[in-house]
Design a protein around this motif. Structure first.
Motif, mmCIF file in Angstrom:
data_model
loop_
_atom_site.group_PDB
_atom_site.id
_atom_site.type_symbol
_atom_site.label_atom_id
_atom_site.label_comp_id
_atom_site.label_asym_id
_atom_site.label_seq_id
_atom_site.Cartn_x
_atom_site.Cartn_y
_atom_site.Cartn_z
ATOM 1 N N ALA B 259 -21.210 -89.233 -14.397
ATOM 2 C CA ALA B 259 -20.027 -89.324 -15.273
ATOM 3 C C ALA B 259 -18.854 -90.001 -14.582
ATOM 4 O O ALA B 259 -17.786 -90.065 -15.151
ATOM 5 C CB ALA B 259 -19.627 -87.925 -15.719
ATOM 6 N N ARG B 260 -19.005 -90.512 -13.375
ATOM 7 C CA ARG B 260 -17.943 -91.093 -12.538
ATOM 8 C C ARG B 260 -16.702 -90.224 -12.553
ATOM 9 O O ARG B 260 -15.580 -90.678 -12.739
ATOM 10 C CB ARG B 260 -17.684 -92.570 -12.871
ATOM 11 N N TYR B 261 -16.908 -88.911 -12.310
ATOM 12 C CA TYR B 261 -15.800 -87.958 -12.326
ATOM 13 C C TYR B 261 -14.848 -88.182 -11.154
ATOM 14 O O TYR B 261 -15.254 -88.368 -10.019
ATOM 15 C CB TYR B 261 -16.341 -86.526 -12.255
ATOM 16 N N ALA B 262 -13.537 -88.139 -11.424
ATOM 17 C CA ALA B 262 -12.528 -88.144 -10.364
ATOM 18 C C ALA B 262 -11.295 -87.449 -10.892
ATOM 19 O O ALA B 262 -11.168 -87.187 -12.089
ATOM 20 C CB ALA B 262 -12.201 -89.572 -9.941
ATOM 21 N N ASP B 263 -10.368 -87.159 -9.982
ATOM 22 C CA ASP B 263 -9.131 -86.471 -10.364
ATOM 23 C C ASP B 263 -7.951 -87.420 -10.484
ATOM 24 O O ASP B 263 -6.803 -86.977 -10.476
ATOM 25 C CB ASP B 263 -8.800 -85.389 -9.323
ATOM 26 N N SER B 264 -8.203 -88.730 -10.546
ATOM 27 C CA SER B 264 -7.088 -89.661 -10.674
ATOM 28 C C SER B 264 -7.518 -90.862 -11.505
ATOM 29 O O SER B 264 -8.705 -91.084 -11.738
ATOM 30 C CB SER B 264 -6.590 -90.104 -9.288
ATOM 31 N N ASP B 265 -6.510 -91.642 -11.907
ATOM 32 C CA ASP B 265 -6.703 -92.748 -12.846
ATOM 33 C C ASP B 265 -7.580 -93.883 -12.311
ATOM 34 O O ASP B 265 -8.249 -94.574 -13.044
ATOM 35 C CB ASP B 265 -5.342 -93.390 -13.173
ATOM 36 N N GLY B 266 -7.471 -94.151 -11.019
ATOM 37 C CA GLY B 266 -8.248 -95.243 -10.434
ATOM 38 C C GLY B 266 -7.413 -96.443 -10.071
ATOM 39 O O GLY B 266 -7.333 -96.821 -8.909
ATOM 40 N N TYR B 267 -6.808 -97.046 -11.067
ATOM 41 C CA TYR B 267 -6.104 -98.288 -10.774
ATOM 42 C C TYR B 267 -4.676 -98.039 -10.267
ATOM 43 O O TYR B 267 -3.995 -97.135 -10.725
ATOM 44 C CB TYR B 267 -6.050 -99.176 -12.017
ATOM 45 N N GLU B 268 -4.266 -98.871 -9.357
ATOM 46 C CA GLU B 268 -2.920 -99.014 -8.825
ATOM 47 C C GLU B 268 -2.189 -97.690 -8.607
ATOM 48 O O GLU B 268 -2.441 -97.023 -7.637
ATOM 49 C CB GLU B 268 -2.101 -99.955 -9.701
ATOM 50 N N LYS B 269 -1.312 -97.293 -9.541
ATOM 51 C CA LYS B 269 -0.539 -96.057 -9.324
ATOM 52 C C LYS B 269 -1.474 -94.879 -9.130
ATOM 53 O O LYS B 269 -1.145 -93.910 -8.475
ATOM 54 C CB LYS B 269 0.383 -95.793 -10.505
ATOM 55 N N ASP B 270 -2.655 -95.002 -9.701
ATOM 56 C CA ASP B 270 -3.716 -94.018 -9.483
ATOM 57 C C ASP B 270 -3.199 -92.599 -9.695
ATOM 58 O O ASP B 270 -3.403 -91.718 -8.859
ATOM 59 C CB ASP B 270 -4.289 -94.200 -8.051
ATOM 60 N N TRP B 271 -2.529 -92.417 -10.826
ATOM 61 C CA TRP B 271 -1.950 -91.113 -11.133
ATOM 62 C C TRP B 271 -2.985 -90.015 -11.098
ATOM 63 O O TRP B 271 -4.136 -90.199 -11.509
ATOM 64 C CB TRP B 271 -1.353 -91.144 -12.538
ATOM 65 N N VAL B 272 -2.507 -88.854 -10.661
ATOM 66 C CA VAL B 272 -3.360 -87.675 -10.668
ATOM 67 C C VAL B 272 -3.627 -87.264 -12.114
ATOM 68 O O VAL B 272 -2.748 -87.350 -12.969
ATOM 69 C CB VAL B 272 -2.676 -86.535 -9.898
#
Lengths: 469, 878
Positions: B259-272
């Motif tokens: 599911a490509r789970y993560a706790d942040s957005d990924g791109y640039e600011k990568d917000w939590v």
């Protein structure tokens, strides 16, 4: 099977013969790659360069203030450009009606080639005859993270391997005691973070290893508190003996590979501090790089480290200096950023040249895209707040060394610096050309993942013949 | 070597590449003037004599009966005149406007046809032009199509219906525990190979514990198992582990990878993403209660569309929210929504169908029967999604929340009043809307507007600001107010922002929020009210719309059943787990097999297509898949069956005689040794140390990590972005570690945890020097070593041998032999002598005194324990 896989397989087979039985899975091949045993891999053709130093100027340096003079902009300064010129532009923050910003900086001709370079980069300018300046680089992205992904992975979405990973995957590294792909950050953090040196879908052993400027240079490099070097030695000896016993019992070659990973770790523990010890560098060298001056210290140290790394056979050194993202305060911002980087960059080129390393080291300078001729005004009440927005077409990068013909300018942009008039060089073309200098055909360096053979240059890219020496 | 044949120039944004002169003179590439193409032929043209042979020799290879690249087929009149994915290509009577001519004449801005050429010769183009200009006459008598139609290839194994095979008879019946063993043994016997002996009891217990719950057995569990001589001893252990709440944690992790789970957005600011974990919690719960896999599937793919969908069913759709988000200024949101739909399609295809559908984004799949049109027909199920953040209270939250709600609201309102938020916001909203209507007029407000589009938390700021304030829900009101307070400075500048003291207010509001009971939120999806129109994208380029497509599933698989007005995501979900869809059951049992043997029966879990190696044991795969469905899609049932088999219980020792016949262990004459995944290495160390927190679920945690790791992300995140966890949260299991995509936790990355950008169906298992440094020197692992040493010294009998025995049983689930004792002892004495001359070091290794034991002894034990936690045996499932 790719050549590098064949070699890895071969060394694995000979390795297995030596240790009588057992079969390695992935791990062994990875370790071999990290340790440089695949360095014997034959490239696709004779390489012109062995190693790469990529000076990544993160955030998009302003080409019209640094490397691509646009005197026409002075005439238009404070006025909006004709709608016919701006109507198809994609802009991140400003609108097409934004007023033109003429450069505050003077350009002069430098070197025998007469390359025009801004007064902001006097030291770089002194290397003009070694530099191949490309003024027509074009990206598909006009936002930082996608732009950085495209520059390093060949695709605007996250998930693919970066250039350094591709190279160490293809060629291994000649360095036995250091990682083959080293990352040296300075300034601020970057938009893409670890995506700029990730191994993507390649095994993680091909990811860039960050050398940090404070704390442990490599994460967990130093012994834990209370463990002296003798103690560490004893720990490693015991570990080795017990792992050997276990290997004899189970016959799993993976254990051999783990044993070797600890041997390499121990070597790194001694070779990394040696790498970082500048005491044997001449005072003149230290001064040239600006290692002891506040402004140039961080980047200068990384430049000097870069030379020491390629001397030790490290395949790909990525320096990242952030940030050049001058949406506001561009005049002072550029002075500061150039002040921090210009002198060390020139020192690196000259030092490499003087040591005979420039011929075998490909040096690349540039960012993920360029900036607009139009002015961005975030605070109308503050005249110092002006800057430039993102612009992906016709920005400037330069290359030097390893098989690159210096003293020339490739590509031409229009009078506003908006469009490419001559010799467009897409980021994929840049990548194809870089791989070519390393002896790799960008259409043949592939890795199968999710049913598809992926390339650094995705489905395009052409080697730019004009760049080649 | 495989290579994309069509290198396309027209890529995303590549319109910039056109030289400015062209841009100014001819802003659109089409229509081009007549004069740019070779002229129409001036001789008499006949279709059968002139045109058809030309098409046949130059076009049919790619656009004939065998394949129809870009959906174009030129050997039949109806299809040829209909055109391809990009639309009509032959415009009768107007050759200069026909795309066919543009291509074969090598017009600017398009790829010349045939590929790799600059187009057809002028004479050939002339023939085609003349024919088209004359109305493209095509007599109804067609030449017979090429041979491809006559022989129909048999269906690829993975697409065939699943038929439960009979388990084969074997010679050695005594070895058989269940049907699985028959399939394996029959194959071994054919090769005249014997299976390996059962692993010894201790190894077996450790193996099955790590495989089922991801935590090694305790000393007590080990002792109890060794004592239990009954034939059911192992089965009892298996059932205990399957019932353990840690089962869901262990098995959630590979699902999170997909599911490509993560706790942040990924791109640039990568917000939590502060509530991403709510979906993870759902997964753990669903696995623990053995939710049938068809339900598990339906709720994640389309829980929101189920009749009277519950909160939990909506939470399940968080699966789709794990896609990356870009909040960079100036980003084209539509483009990123499209990218997200691509990602969702590819993820679902890889996870449930084992299909590399992404290959068909730019062209028909080269190897599998998925056309580009079919790809976009699948994509259409995900193109009308909207992202919805909602309340998703956990048990026990609602009561306290309701009790304190009024008090919280009135305090919040009072604060807003005190700082005059309403008045300022009204003026701000008015001006924002004006700015949006007059782009370029006020550059500062342009920026403020862009920030509203990108930086609104938990909602769609642009939508809310257009709702009249009295019609906004409380939630919408809060979202906009919070955005306004936090981002007002973009509009008015730092001076005014300082004067209104909104920073202070923001701090107070956040503090107020966290001091009152609140409801957990969840990231979910829903369907937009209006049905959209969906288009194929030529060469995968979002900006190049091709033909319109409708929601549909690939024709090679059983038909989609439509329940309501038109096919929707729920129909897709039902189609995926329909009993006649052969892929999901095969893919899922293969996944489970891979977890328990290191490698699937199909080596490429994400690719069951024609290029993948066929299964090593096709009958076994089908037997398990059929059994899985028969048993109500019970995952625990499949797992139980496998771990109960003799095949699973074999020793993993290498056997020299197998190395030549079966170097990859494809025949399964033994088990495999597998390095543990990142999270389980950490869990095992903490568990051996007695430190592991057994709490299940909940928020992500921030165990200690070296300073500076966060600095490498956008804008040099401060240390505050990694609020180091306190107390037992430092020792939570690895799957709860906060995953910040741009600057992930180093230990996870070092040990091959995925980067959470795309679906990962199998992890690497590498051995690197960085891993060695990590285990040797990371303070987290030294802390575990210290705790293990203290535990040993406090709980074990006092002799060196007994202590070592105790430590080995705890950490390695086995005792030590005399030779090992001697070797450890030599090390211990050496450490003591080194530490004797360095009392500071002893205190650093051993932070607390113990009665009756010298500090140097404790420190030497810590050092010894650290070696145990580095052993290959420790990080490997035998």
């Amino acid at each position: 099977m790719s050549p590098q896989e064949a070699i890895a397989m071969q060394s694995r087979r000979s390795f297995l013969r030596n240790c009588a039985g057992g079969i390695g899975t992935l791990g062994l091949a990875h370790l071999l790659a990290l340790e440089g045993r695949t360095a014997t891999t034959a490239p696709h053709f004779a390489p012109k360069a062995k190693n790469v130093i990529f000076l990544f100027m993160e955030g998009a340096p302003s080409q019209m203030d640094l490397l691509d003079p646009k005197p026409e902009l002075q005439k238009w300064h404070g006025k909006a450009l004709p709608a016919s010129v701006t109507k198809d532009l994609k802009l991140a923050f400003i609108k097409p009606t934004a007023k033109v910003l003429g450069s505050s900086f003077k350009f002069e001709k430098h070197g025998q080639c007469g390359m025009e370079i801004s007064e902001l980069l006097p030291h770089t300018a002194s290397c003009a005859d070694d530099i191949c300046l490309v003024r027509s680089v074009t990206s598909d992205a006009f936002n930082h993270h996608p732009g950085q992904l495209l520059l390093f992975t060949g695709h605007v979405l996250a998930g693919r391997p970066t250039m350094g990973s591709w190279l160490t995957y293809a060629l291994g590294s000649e360095s036995k005691n250091l990682p083959g792909f080293v990352v040296l950050p300075s300034g601020a953090g970057t938009s893409a973070g670890s995506d700029n040196y990730t191994s993507g879908f390649l095994p993680s052993s091909y990811a860039g290893t960050v050398f940090r400027s404070s704390g442990d240079p490599i994460l967990y490099l130093s012994n834990p508190k209370g463990i002296s070097s003798e103690s560490q030695h004893a720990r490693l000896d015991l570990l080795n003996d017990l792992n050997q016993d276990h290997y004899k019992q189970t016959g799993d070659a993976e254990i051999e590979s783990r044993i070797q990973s600890y041997e390499l770790a121990a070597k790194m523990q001694t070779s990394a501090p040696e790498l970082l010890d500048f005491s044997k560098e001449a005072p003149a060298t230290m001064e040239a790089y600006g290692v002891n001056q506040e402004a140039t210290k961080a980047f200068g140290t990384n430049c000097l480290l870069a030379r020491r790394l390629v001397e030790r056979g490290v395949r790909f050194v990525l320096l990242m200096h952030a940030s050049w993202d001058h949406h506001s305060g561009i005049v002072n911002g550029l002075k500061k950023t150039c002040g921090a980087t210009d002198q060390p960059v020139a020192a690196l080129l000259k030092d490499l040249k003087q040591r005979g390393l420039l011929d075998e080291t490909l040096v690349v300078w540039g960012g993920e895209f360029g900036r607009t001729p139009m002015c961005e005004i975030r605070r109308p009440d503050d005249p110092n707040s002006i800057g430039r927005d993102h612009h992906p077409t016709g920005y400037s990068m330069w290359l030097a060394g390893g098989g690159i013909r210096g003293g020339q300018v490739i590509g031409q942009t229009d009078e506003f610096g908006l469009q490419v008039l001559q010799d467009p060089v897409h980021v994929h073309d840049m990548q194809a050309t870089m791989l070519n200098r390393l002896g790799l055909d960008h259409t043949k360096l592939t890795y199968r993942y999710m049913g598809r053979d992926f390339r650094l240059t995705d489905v395009s890219g052409q080697v730019i013949k004009k760049m080649l020496a | 070597m495989y290579r994309e044949p069509m290198t396309s120039l027209l890529r995303r944004g590549r319109v910039f590449l056109l030289p400015s002169t062209l841009l100014l003179l001819a802003p659109a590439a089409f229509p081009q003037s007549e004069s740019t193409f070779p002229p129409a032929s001036d001789r008499q043209i006949e279709f059968a004599a002139d045109v058809q042979p030309l098409l046949k020799t130059r076009c049919f290879a790619c656009h004939g009966s065998a394949q129809q690249m870009s959906g174009l087929r030129l050997d039949r009149k109806a299809e040829a005149l209909k055109g391809g994915y990009s639309g009509v290509v032959i415009t009768p009577g107007a050759s200069a406007e026909s795309k066919l001519i543009h291509r074969v004449a090598g017009a600017k801005g398009v790829t010349a046809m045939p590929p790799g050429t600059k187009g057809l010769s002028a004479a050939e183009v002339g023939v085609l032009r003349k024919w088209i200009d004359e109305g493209a006459p095509w007599p109804e008598t067609e030449i017979a199509s090429a041979a491809a139609d006559t022989t129909k290839k048999p269906l690829h194994w993975a697409f065939r219906p699943i038929e439960k095979p009979e388990a084969p008879a074997v010679g050695n019946d005594a070895w058989i525990h269940n049907e699985i063993d028959r399939f394996v043994l029959a194959k071994l016997e054919k090769q005249k190979l014997a299976p390996s002996a059962e692993a010894n009891k201790a190894t077996l217990l450790r193996r099955v514990s790590l495989d089922l719950i991801g935590i090694p057995p305790t000393r007590e569990e080990l002792a109890a198992f060794l004592r239990d001589k009954s034939p059911q001893a192992y089965e009892r252990v298996v059932d205990r582990l399957l019932a353990s709440p840690h089962f869901g944690e262990r098995w959630a992790r590979p699902w999170l990878d997909r599911a490509r789970y993560a706790d942040s957005d990924g791109y640039e600011k990568d917000w939590v993403r502060p509530y991403a974990w709510r979906w993870r919690q759902w997964v753990i719960g669903a696995l623990n209660q053995d939710m049938p896999f068809d339900q598990f599937t339906t709720e994640q793919i389309a829980g929101d569309l189920l009749p009277n969908a519950t909160v939990e069913q909506r939470v399940a759709t968080g699966f789709h929210r794990n896609t990356l988000t870009n909040r960079e200024g100036g980003v084209d949101s539509k483009q990123f929504e499209f990218d997200a739909a691509l990602d969702r399609t590819n993820t679902v295809a890889a996870t449930w169908l084992g299909l590399t559908m992404g290959c068909a984004q730019c062209h028909d799949h080269k190897f599998d029967p998925v056309s580009q049109k079919e790809y976009y027909s699948m994509l259409a199920f995900f193109e009308n999604l909207k992202e919805v953040d909602r309340d998703a209270a956990l048990p026990g939250e609602i009561g306290p929340y309701l009790q304190k709600r009024d008090e919280y609201r009135s305090k919040r309102e009072a604060l807003l009043k005190e700082y005059k938020v309403a008045e300022l916001q009204e003026a701000w909203e008015k001006r924002m809307l004006e700015a949006a209507a007059n782009p370029g007029k006020w550059t500062d407000w342009d920026l403020a507007w862009d920030c509203l589009l990108k930086l609104t938390e938990f909602g769609d700021g642009e939508k809310i600001i257009h709702i009249p304030s009295e019609k906004r829900t409380e939630r919408e009101r809060d979202i906009l107010i919070d955005h306004f307070i936090r981002n007002y400075h973009f509009a008015v500048g730092p001076k005014v922002y300082g004067e209104v003291k909104f920073k202070e207010l923001d701090g107070k509001l956040r503090e107020l929020y966290s001091s009152y009971p609140q409801l957990t939120q969840a990231m979910t999806v829903a369907e937009n009210a209006e049905d959209g129109h969906y288009f194929l994208r030529v060469r995968g380029d979002y900006q190049s719309k091709g033909i319109e497509v409708h929601r549909a599933t690939p024709a090679i698989l059983p038909a989609l059943k439509i329940s309501g007005s038109g096919p929707n995501r729920l129909d897709l979900a039902h189609w995926i787990v329909a009993k006649d869809n052969p892929l999901p059951a095969r893919v899922t049992v293969n996944w489970i097999w891979q977890e328990l043997f290191g490698k699937g029966l199909v080596k490429t879990p994400e690719d069951f297509g024609t290029r993948a190696e066929p299964p090593t044991h096709p009958e076994l795969l089908d037997w398990m898949a059929a059994d899985f469905i028969e048993n109500g899609w019970s995952l625990k049932g499949v797992i139980r069956n496998i771990v109960m088999s003799s095949t699973y219980r074999q020793s993993s020792k290498a056997r020299p005689e197998l190395e030549t016949v079966d170097p990859e262990n494809a025949l399964l004459a033994r088990q495999s040794r597998l390095r543990l995944p990142a999270e389980l290495i950490r869990d095992s160390a903490l568990s051996s140390a007695g430190l592991l927190s057994e709490e299940i679920g909940g928020k992500s945690v921030y165990p200690p990590q070296p300073k500076g790791v966060m600095d490498l992300g956008y804008g040099s995140r401060s240390a505050s972005m990694w609020p180091e966890s306190k107390g037992s949260d430092r020792y939570r299991r690895g799957l709860y570690i906060h995953f910040q995509r741009s600057t992930p936790y180093p230990m996870l990355v070092n040990f091959d945890a995925p980067k959470a950008n795309v679906a990962i169906c199998r992890r690497d298992r590498s051995n690197t020097a960085l891993q060695a440094l990590n285990l040797l020197n990371d303070p987290v692992f030294m802390e575990a070593a210290e705790a293990l040493a203290y535990r040993t010294l406090m709980e074990a009998p006092p002799s060196f041998d007994q202590r070592l025995q105790w430590m080995s049983e705890t950490a390695l689930s086995r005792g030590v032999n005399d030779q090992e004792i001697a070797r450890y002892h030599r090390f211990f004495e050496k450490q003591k002598s080194l530490l004797a001359s360095d009392s500071g070091a002893a205190k650093e290794l051993a932070s607390a005194a113990l009665p009756g034991i010298e500090r140097t002894d404790i420190a030497a034990w810590v050092s010894l324990a650290s070696v145990v936690l580095n052993l290959d045996e420790f990080v490997t499932r035998e």
